[in-house]
Design a protein around this motif. Structure first.
Motif, PDB file in Angstrom:
ATOM      1  N   ILE A   1     -30.737 -21.316  37.953  1.00 42.20           N
ATOM      2  CA  ILE A   1     -31.898 -22.111  38.377  1.00 42.20           C
ATOM      3  C   ILE A   1     -33.206 -21.358  38.135  1.00 42.20           C
ATOM      4  CG2 ILE A   1     -33.043 -23.188  40.356  1.00 42.20           C
ATOM      5  CD1 ILE A   1     -30.230 -23.672  41.523  1.00 42.20           C
ATOM      6  N   ALA A   2     -33.223 -20.074  38.502  1.00 42.24           N
ATOM      7  CA  ALA A   2     -34.471 -19.305  38.417  1.00 42.24           C
ATOM      8  C   ALA A   2     -34.558 -18.454  37.155  1.00 42.24           C
ATOM      9  CB  ALA A   2     -34.614 -18.403  39.643  1.00 42.24           C
ATOM     10  N   GLY A   3     -33.509 -18.498  36.346  1.00 42.72           N
ATOM     11  CA  GLY A   3     -33.439 -17.612  35.185  1.00 42.72           C
ATOM     12  C   GLY A   3     -34.571 -17.801  34.189  1.00 42.72           C
ATOM     13  N   GLN A   4     -35.019 -19.039  33.970  1.00 45.04           N
ATOM     14  CA  GLN A   4     -36.057 -19.310  32.983  1.00 45.04           C
ATOM     15  C   GLN A   4     -37.467 -19.249  33.565  1.00 45.04           C
ATOM     16  OE1 GLN A   4     -35.152 -19.571  29.792  1.00 45.04           O
ATOM     17  NE2 GLN A   4     -33.070 -19.251  30.555  1.00 45.04           N
ATOM     18  N   ALA A   5     -37.569 -19.119  34.877  1.00 44.72           N
ATOM     19  CA  ALA A   5     -38.898 -19.101  35.517  1.00 44.72           C
ATOM     20  C   ALA A   5     -39.480 -17.693  35.461  1.00 44.72           C
ATOM     21  CB  ALA A   5     -38.787 -19.560  36.967  1.00 44.72           C
ATOM     22  N   ASP A   6     -40.788 -17.610  35.222  1.00 38.79           N
ATOM     23  CA  ASP A   6     -41.416 -16.288  35.217  1.00 38.79           C
ATOM     24  C   ASP A   6     -41.899 -15.941  36.618  1.00 38.79           C
ATOM     25  OD1 ASP A   6     -43.973 -17.501  35.662  1.00 38.79           O
ATOM     26  OD2 ASP A   6     -44.125 -17.907  33.503  1.00 38.79           O
ATOM     27  N   ALA A   7     -42.464 -14.755  36.754  1.00 34.54           N
ATOM     28  CA  ALA A   7     -42.862 -14.248  38.063  1.00 34.54           C
ATOM     29  C   ALA A   7     -44.152 -14.857  38.579  1.00 34.54           C
ATOM     30  CB  ALA A   7     -42.990 -12.725  38.007  1.00 34.54           C
ATOM     31  N   THR A   8     -44.772 -15.756  37.805  1.00 33.75           N
ATOM     32  CA  THR A   8     -46.046 -16.340  38.233  1.00 33.75           C
ATOM     33  C   THR A   8     -45.934 -17.836  38.572  1.00 33.75           C
ATOM     34  OG1 THR A   8     -46.672 -16.818  35.931  1.00 33.75           O
ATOM     35  CG2 THR A   8     -47.345 -14.689  36.856  1.00 33.75           C
ATOM     36  N   THR A   9     -44.881 -18.492  38.098  1.00 33.24           N
ATOM     37  CA  THR A   9     -44.701 -19.914  38.384  1.00 33.24           C
ATOM     38  C   THR A   9     -44.394 -20.102  39.862  1.00 33.24           C
ATOM     39  OG1 THR A   9     -43.815 -20.260  36.166  1.00 33.24           O
ATOM     40  CG2 THR A   9     -43.420 -21.997  37.787  1.00 33.24           C
ATOM     41  N   LYS A  10     -45.190 -20.952  40.521  1.00 32.36           N
ATOM     42  CA  LYS A  10     -45.030 -21.134  41.962  1.00 32.36           C
ATOM     43  C   LYS A  10     -44.517 -22.523  42.302  1.00 32.36           C
ATOM     44  CE  LYS A  10     -48.417 -17.670  43.398  1.00 32.36           C
ATOM     45  NZ  LYS A  10     -49.580 -17.379  44.257  1.00 32.36           N
ATOM     46  N   VAL A  11     -43.816 -22.591  43.448  1.00 28.70           N
ATOM     47  CA  VAL A  11     -43.308 -23.858  43.961  1.00 28.70           C
ATOM     48  C   VAL A  11     -44.431 -24.548  44.726  1.00 28.70           C
ATOM     49  CG1 VAL A  11     -41.623 -24.955  45.485  1.00 28.70           C
ATOM     50  CG2 VAL A  11     -40.975 -22.957  44.122  1.00 28.70           C
TER      51      VAL A  11
ATOM     52  N   PRO B   1     -38.598 -17.666  41.595  1.00 31.17           N
ATOM     53  CA  PRO B   1     -37.517 -16.730  41.938  1.00 31.17           C
ATOM     54  C   PRO B   1     -37.488 -16.362  43.421  1.00 31.17           C
ATOM     55  CG  PRO B   1     -38.595 -16.046  39.917  1.00 31.17           C
ATOM     56  CD  PRO B   1     -39.440 -17.130  40.505  1.00 31.17           C
ATOM     57  N   THR B   2     -38.655 -16.149  44.012  1.00 35.81           N
ATOM     58  CA  THR B   2     -38.708 -15.771  45.432  1.00 35.81           C
ATOM     59  C   THR B   2     -38.224 -16.911  46.310  1.00 35.81           C
ATOM     60  OG1 THR B   2     -40.601 -14.340  44.960  1.00 35.81           O
ATOM     61  CG2 THR B   2     -40.202 -14.888  47.257  1.00 35.81           C
TER      62      THR B   2
ATOM     63  N   LEU C   1     -33.044  -8.402  38.609  1.00 35.38           N
ATOM     64  CA  LEU C   1     -33.160  -9.191  37.384  1.00 35.38           C
ATOM     65  C   LEU C   1     -34.392 -10.093  37.339  1.00 35.38           C
ATOM     66  CD1 LEU C   1     -29.413 -10.210  36.848  1.00 35.38           C
ATOM     67  CD2 LEU C   1     -30.648  -8.204  35.994  1.00 35.38           C
ATOM     68  N   LYS C   2     -34.936 -10.434  38.500  1.00 37.88           N
ATOM     69  CA  LYS C   2     -36.108 -11.322  38.520  1.00 37.88           C
ATOM     70  C   LYS C   2     -37.318 -10.658  39.164  1.00 37.88           C
ATOM     71  CE  LYS C   2     -36.304 -14.649  37.005  1.00 37.88           C
ATOM     72  NZ  LYS C   2     -36.645 -14.956  35.578  1.00 37.88           N
ATOM     73  N   ASP C   3     -37.219  -9.363  39.414  1.00 43.85           N
ATOM     74  CA  ASP C   3     -38.361  -8.567  39.877  1.00 43.85           C
ATOM     75  C   ASP C   3     -38.981  -9.111  41.163  1.00 43.85           C
ATOM     76  OD1 ASP C   3     -39.900  -6.279  39.493  1.00 43.85           O
ATOM     77  OD2 ASP C   3     -41.561  -7.438  38.640  1.00 43.85           O
ATOM     78  N   VAL C   4     -38.149  -9.589  42.072  1.00 38.58           N
ATOM     79  CA  VAL C   4     -38.652 -10.044  43.377  1.00 38.58           C
ATOM     80  C   VAL C   4     -38.947  -8.809  44.220  1.00 38.58           C
ATOM     81  CG1 VAL C   4     -38.099 -11.265  45.512  1.00 38.58           C
ATOM     82  CG2 VAL C   4     -37.420 -12.225  43.308  1.00 38.58           C
ATOM     83  N   ARG C   5     -40.158  -8.710  44.732  1.00 39.24           N
ATOM     84  CA  ARG C   5     -40.578  -7.548  45.506  1.00 39.24           C
ATOM     85  C   ARG C   5     -41.093  -7.984  46.881  1.00 39.24           C
ATOM     86  NH1 ARG C   5     -37.849  -5.658  42.421  1.00 39.24           N
ATOM     87  NH2 ARG C   5     -38.256  -4.148  40.738  1.00 39.24           N
ATOM     88  N   LEU C   6     -40.500  -7.388  47.924  1.00 39.07           N
ATOM     89  CA  LEU C   6     -40.914  -7.656  49.298  1.00 39.07           C
ATOM     90  C   LEU C   6     -41.001  -6.329  50.042  1.00 39.07           C
ATOM     91  CD1 LEU C   6     -38.529 -10.661  50.130  1.00 39.07           C
ATOM     92  CD2 LEU C   6     -40.967 -10.831  49.571  1.00 39.07           C
ATOM     93  N   ASP C   7     -41.664  -6.346  51.193  1.00 43.12           N
ATOM     94  CA  ASP C   7     -41.707  -5.149  52.026  1.00 43.12           C
ATOM     95  C   ASP C   7     -40.339  -4.920  52.664  1.00 43.12           C
ATOM     96  OD1 ASP C   7     -44.389  -4.783  51.460  1.00 43.12           O
ATOM     97  OD2 ASP C   7     -45.072  -5.905  53.223  1.00 43.12           O
ATOM     98  N   ALA C   8     -40.104  -3.683  53.099  1.00 41.46           N
ATOM     99  CA  ALA C   8     -38.804  -3.338  53.693  1.00 41.46           C
ATOM    100  C   ALA C   8     -38.492  -4.207  54.903  1.00 41.46           C
ATOM    101  CB  ALA C   8     -38.792  -1.856  54.077  1.00 41.46           C
ATOM    102  N   TRP C   9     -39.507  -4.457  55.759  1.00 40.78           N
ATOM    103  CA  TRP C   9     -39.254  -5.256  56.957  1.00 40.78           C
ATOM    104  C   TRP C   9     -38.884  -6.692  56.595  1.00 40.78           C
ATOM    105  CZ3 TRP C   9     -41.668  -9.761  58.321  1.00 40.78           C
ATOM    106  CH2 TRP C   9     -42.888 -10.061  57.685  1.00 40.78           C
TER     107      TRP C   9
END
Length: 252
Positions: free
Chosen positions: A39-49, A57-58, A129-137
């Motif tokens: 589902i998220a494989g073709q989406a880039d890191a800037t496309t938002k829902v 991806p997030t 694989l999709k470079d999702v980045r969040l804080d540890a908490w």
């Protein structure tokens, strides 16, 4: 003391059975990660829902982690309980020192243990694989919220297991499983639905379940309405499961 020992023994047995079931492990642990990539494989890191401020991806990471936990606790509980009732295994357990709550606890615990890896693997795949980045908490809060929220559907699985016979349990479970997943927005954002369907979706437990994680990703507190919906459905499902268990006991 005997009741506690019997409950622990059954929990260990249920965990061993769940971990030996390769087919179940694939669909509850690996399958959600595969769906996430599809589902998220073709989406880039800037496309938002739309309407969320989250990237595809997030957003889909939480949806698929929730879907994986739902698969583990719902599919794992309902079919196994119905088959054990039909085979007479539950009747045999009633002759032991095991209390009824111990049986339900063992089913819930085994499903919960399997659901945790499905959540973590989706997170690892999304980050790697999709470079999702969040804080540890946020990672910790997401894991805890999705894991705890799965108890709502574990109770539903127990209720279906006591409601349906061995032959009928699978179609009932599958209809419930796919219906809640699709209409709740786990497979695609509910913002893409027609407005009338969005109005229905926001009252479903799966929609509220995923919304917990999405709020955490946005660094916000979960909405009171979503928490309230999950609490109400948990009370309904758990109450229904308890009533059906007592009814089944009297019938036996």
């Amino acid at each position: 003391m005997l009741n506690t020992f019997a409950s622990r023994a059954l929990i260990k047995l249920e965990l061993a059975r769940a971990l030996r079931n390769r087919k179940f492990l694939f669909f509850s642990v690996i399958y959600p990660s595969v769906l996430f990539l599809l589902i998220a494989g073709q989406a880039d890191a800037t496309t938002k829902v739309d309407g969320t401020g989250l990237t595809v991806p997030t957003y889909m990471m939480v949806s698929m982690a929730s879907f994986g936990a739902l698969t583990a606790v719902l599919m794992g509980n309902s079919e196994r309980i119905a088959k054990e009732r039909e085979s007479g295994w539950v009747r045999q357990l009633r002759l032991t020192t095991l209390p009824g709550r111990g049986y339900v606890l063992a089913k819930t615990a085994s499903a919960a243990v399997v659901s945790l890896p499905s959540i973590v693997i989706v997170f690892v795949v999304a980050a790697a694989l999709k470079d999702v980045r969040l804080d540890a908490w946020q990672w910790l809060a997401l894991t805890g919220a999705i894991w705890a929220g799965s108890l709502v559907f574990a109770a539903l699985g127990v209720a279906i297991g006591y409601l349906a016979s061995g032959d009928a349990v699978r179609p009932i479970t599958m209809i419930t499983y796919f219906g809640l997943s699709m209409l709740g927005g786990l497979w695609m954002p509910s913002t893409t639905f027609p407005q009338w369907l969005q109005d229905i979706a926001k009252w479903l437990p799966t929609h509220a379940y995923a919304a917990l994680g999405q709020a955490i990703e946005q660094s916000q507190a979960p909405h009171a309405q979503d928490i309230g919906i999950l609490v109400v459905f948990f009370v309904l499902f758990a109450g229904g499961a308890a009533w059906l268990y007592r009814k089944d006991t009297l019938k036996a």
